[in-house]
Design a protein around this motif. Structure first.
Motif, short mmCIF file in Angstrom:
data_model
loop_
_atom_site.label_atom_id
_atom_site.label_comp_id
_atom_site.label_asym_id
_atom_site.label_seq_id
_atom_site.Cartn_x
_atom_site.Cartn_y
_atom_site.Cartn_z
N ASP A 25 -3.42 -18.86 -14.26
CA ASP A 25 -3.85 -17.46 -14.25
C ASP A 25 -5.32 -17.26 -14.60
N LEU A 26 -6.06 -18.32 -14.84
CA LEU A 26 -7.47 -18.13 -15.20
C LEU A 26 -8.25 -19.42 -15.06
N THR A 75 -8.38 -17.49 -23.90
CA THR A 75 -7.19 -17.32 -23.06
C THR A 75 -6.37 -16.13 -23.54
N ARG A 79 -5.59 -12.85 -21.30
CA ARG A 79 -4.21 -12.49 -20.99
C ARG A 79 -3.79 -11.16 -21.61
#
Length: 201
Positions: A25-26, A75, A79
């Protein structure tokens, strides 16, 4: 090792570098330097924690305990953009790198500081950590017993620890201290432990 990444002011000569943290996701490009934890790559334990722990709470205060140059805290900030993320470390060089990495990633919901700069009344919805096992068991226990009581009543901590560095004994010890702990993942000799506050805490 003559000097460790958990020195406040590392004496190792600066040798700036960079690593990539790539997750589903990143993707973060992180500046690193000698005298910090795992400067040549994102540590495998950190990566396993970030890949296997459940999504962090979307609001409230979240803590990265022993943040280094910031992969876990950044992170969390990415998120959970509505949360307030705190990264703490003893290593001043690492903290400065983490601040630079947050700025480069345009993450303004994360703050990096020394532990004594955190409001003592603040409680956390989540604590994530790749804890500094090599500081020794007494110091590690003191560190955990300082911060785990600051979980909110519904908060949870996630720790990643290598099996051969005592993950299973740490799990038992935490439970004995009133912090029920379960293993939620196991990969490449690492354990991811989920920790909650028992009713007496």
């Amino acid at each position: 090792m003559g000097e460790h990444y958990f020195s406040q002011n590392p004496g190792a000569a600066s040798r700036p570098g960079a690593v990539d943290l790539v997750l589903p996701d990143l993707h973060l490009r992180l500046e690193t330097d000698r005298g910090t934890f795992s400067p040549d790559r994102v540590d495998l334990g950190t990566r396993i924690l970030l890949e296997t722990a459940p999504p962090p709470p979307d609001r409230g205060a979240l803590l990265d305990l022993g943040c280094g140059y910031g992969p876990i805290a950044l992170t969390l900030a990415k998120r959970s953009p509505q949360a307030s993320v705190f990264g703490i470390d003893i290593n001043e060089r690492a903290l400065e790198l983490a601040r630079c990495n947050a700025s480069a990633a345009q993450l303004d919901n994360v703050r990096f500081s020394l532990a004594d700069e955190i409001d003592p009344a603040l409680t956390f919805e989540a604590i994530w950590s790749n804890p500094p096992i090599r500081i020794g068991k007494p110091a590690l226990h003191t560190l955990l017993l300082t911060w785990l009581p600051r979980l909110s009543p519904t908060g949870r901590a996630h720790l990643v620890v290598q099996k051969h560095l005592g993950s299973d004994s740490l799990q038992r010890w935490l439970t004995d201290q009133g912090f029920p702990t379960e293993r939620i993942a196991s990969r490449s000799a690492y354990r991811v432990l989920a920790v909650t506050k028992g009713p007496s805490r």
